[in-house]
Design an enzyme around this catalytic site. Structure first.
Site, PDB file in Angstrom:
ATOM      1  N   LYS A 107       0.823  -1.438  -0.076  1.00  0.00           N
ATOM      2  CA  LYS A 107       0.051  -0.215   0.262  1.00  0.00           C
ATOM      3  C   LYS A 107       0.569   1.327   0.213  1.00  0.00           C
ATOM      4  O   LYS A 107       0.231   2.409  -0.367  1.00  0.00           O
ATOM      5  CB  LYS A 107      -0.780   0.019   1.162  1.00  0.00           C
ATOM      6  CG  LYS A 107      -2.193  -1.234   1.149  1.00  0.00           C
ATOM      7  CD  LYS A 107      -3.090  -0.937   2.288  1.00  0.00           C
ATOM      8  CE  LYS A 107      -4.412  -2.095   1.755  1.00  0.00           C
ATOM      9  NZ  LYS A 107      -4.152  -3.378   2.259  1.00  0.00           N
TER      10      LYS A 107
HETATM   11  C1  LIG Z   1      -4.011  -4.516   1.317  1.00  0.00           C
HETATM   12  C2  LIG Z   1      -2.935  -5.730   1.386  1.00  0.00           C
HETATM   13  C3  LIG Z   1      -4.695  -6.912   0.559  1.00  0.00           C
HETATM   14  C4  LIG Z   1      -5.178  -7.315  -0.135  1.00  0.00           C
HETATM   15  O1  LIG Z   1      -5.222  -6.160  -0.875  1.00  0.00           O
HETATM   16  P1  LIG Z   1      -6.874  -5.781  -2.207  1.00  0.00           P
HETATM   17  O2  LIG Z   1      -6.308  -4.409  -3.026  1.00  0.00           O
HETATM   18  O3  LIG Z   1      -7.005  -4.439  -1.285  1.00  0.00           O
HETATM   19  O4  LIG Z   1      -6.728  -6.468  -2.823  1.00  0.00           O
HETATM   20  C5  LIG Z   1      -3.526  -7.511   0.733  1.00  0.00           C
HETATM   21  N1  LIG Z   1      -2.584  -7.727   1.313  1.00  0.00           N
HETATM   22  C6  LIG Z   1      -2.179  -7.120   2.195  1.00  0.00           C
HETATM   23  C7  LIG Z   1      -0.812  -7.092   3.236  1.00  0.00           C
HETATM   24  C8  LIG Z   1      -2.464  -5.932   2.021  1.00  0.00           C
HETATM   25  O5  LIG Z   1      -2.596  -4.730   2.754  1.00  0.00           O
END
Ligand SMILES: *Cc1c(COP(=O)(O)O)cnc(C)c1O
Length: 431
Positions: A107
């Protein structure tokens, strides 16, 4: 660059409004009206480009001179200042490590890029912009790091006292600079309700400018397409390529679909989930049935109604067959725990619970498609889920320096009870 809403394809918005607003008024999601195909020359010679050059090339093509080149270059180079290396477990199973940013999860790509775009588009405003966030743990950290020391923007994070992990709390409360934490004696829902109230409070809004850092902002999605190209660049064998994406809200997978539309030769995507499996179920049965989420050890994927599903459908409405191009698999916590151990014993690699779900799905897919070559997106560093990983591996795993350092930092948060008036006076005081 023009964007439409998935609920109204005739109504266009420019990039600035889409980024600053986050969501269209009709409750749809913003989508680029045109996703350009990158020159074949660029893809053929991709090995000669850095990740920043790749990111800049994609943005230039997509934004189509919305932002002057020099400014755009600065935004991209400043946001994408960490690598995304591939580690090969075996000849047809590779891991793309997306956790080398400040909060140790993928993210960071989206949050850092969004923060810089917002700051850029808002630069003519002399009055400070306050980003208000309620968090149950993880998103707050990425947003806080993303906006850290961003010009003209202040972040106020509300989190429920005692209900986030000690490490998450440190990520929210020790950054300083323009990041402020409010420790609310209440639940996550209380925090969220207080933030919602602030947005509806006209008296407050007459005095300060507030905005949200919505997870479905288009500015978070775009940079997530960069690393699909970066992965392709690093692979020696670029044939029969499939990407396996551990998914919750399906933003990451949607960004992969963007990359494919831009011309990256990807055969297929694998949607890997925990038991919150509404998308894999849809891909099997054709019925999309959201339901309340269930708690798992891969908790960043505990989503019962994935918001980006609307974008996925939108991308496939005119072309292609979604069920042919995306294969879905779902796994329980028990199987996921065993996979953490298996990956360590077989490949001497420590994978986190989200990556482990991806590993299981890719392995299953390769059983059925042995000639294919797969990349699992490792969405977070294992030490963010240290308790689970240590238990499965039966030893104490090492914590990276940049995480360990947080333990020594001093927490700074203002404690308040869950009353809206306290939030309001805090915001007005801090002006
Ligand atoms: C947010 C997140 C996900 C999911 O990602 P999306 O784009 O919402 O499908 C998977 N793994 C981790 C560690 C995350 O922080």
């Amino acid at each position: 660059m023009k964007l439409y809403s998935t609920n109204n394809k005739e109504h266009f918005t420019n990039l600035k409004d889409a980024v600053l607003k986050g969501l269209p008024e009709d409750n749809g999601l913003y989508m680029p009206s045109h996703i350009p195909v990158l020159p074949k020359d660029f893809i053929d010679n991709i090995e000669s480009f850095s990740i920043q050059e790749i990111a800049f090339t994609i943005c230039k093509a997509l934004f189509n001179s919305t932002i002057p080149e020099n400014d755009l270059k600065e935004i991209v180079y400043d946001a994408i200042n960490f690598p995304a290396p591939i580690v090969s477990l075996k000849e047809n199973i590779h891991v793309l490590e997306l956790f080398h940013g400040p909060s140790l999860a993928f993210k960071d790509f989206g949050a850092r890029f969004m923060a810089r775009l917002m700051s850029y588009f808002d630069r003519a405003n002399e009055e400070e912009l306050v980003i208000l966030v309620a968090t149950s743990g993880d998103t707050g950290g990425a947003v806080a790091y993303g906006f850290l020391q961003t010009l003209g923007i202040k972040v106020v994070i509300l989190y429920p006292s005692g209900k986030v992990s000690p490490l998450q709390e440190k990520q929210l409360t020790t950054l300083g600079h323009n990041i402020y934490a409010l420790e609310v004696n209440g639940t996550f829902d209380d925090c969220q309700a207080m933030v919602k109230k602030a947005f509806l409070d006209q008296d407050l809004r007459n005095q300060i400018r507030i905005s949200s850092a919505n997870s479905i902002n288009i500015a978070r999605l775009i940079p997530q397409s960069f690393y699909y190209f970066e992965a392709y660049k690093q692979l020696k064998n670029k044939n029969n390529l499939v990407f396996c994406v551990p998914s919750g809200n399906f933003g990451n997978l949607t960004a992969g679909l963007f990359a494919k539309k831009m011309g990256l030769p990807i055969q297929r995507f694998i949607a890997a989930t925990n038991i919150n499996d509404v998308v894999p179920t849809y891909l099997k049965t054709g019925t999309f049935k959201p339901r309340p989420s269930v708690r798992t050890i891969s908790n960043a994927m505990d989503v019962g109604n994935p918001s980006n599903f609307a974008r996925m459908l939108d991308l496939y409405c005119s072309t292609g067959n979604i069920k042919e191009e995306i294969k879905g698999y779902a796994y329980t916590d028990d199987v996921t725990k065993k996979a953490i151990k298996e990956v360590y014993e077989k490949y001497n690699y420590i994978i986190d619970p989200h990556g482990a779900v991806g590993y299981l799905a890719l392995k299953k897919y390769l059983d059925q498609n042995p000639s294919h070559n797969g990349v699992v997106l490792e969405t977070a560093h294992y030490s963010k889920f240290k308790e689970t990983v240590d238990t499965e591996l039966e030893f104490t795993t090492e914590v990276p320096e940049r995480l360990a350092i947080l333990e020594k930092r001093k927490k700074e948060a203002k404690q308040i009870t869950a009353e809206y008036n306290l939030l309001k006076s805090y915001l007005l005081e801090k002006r």
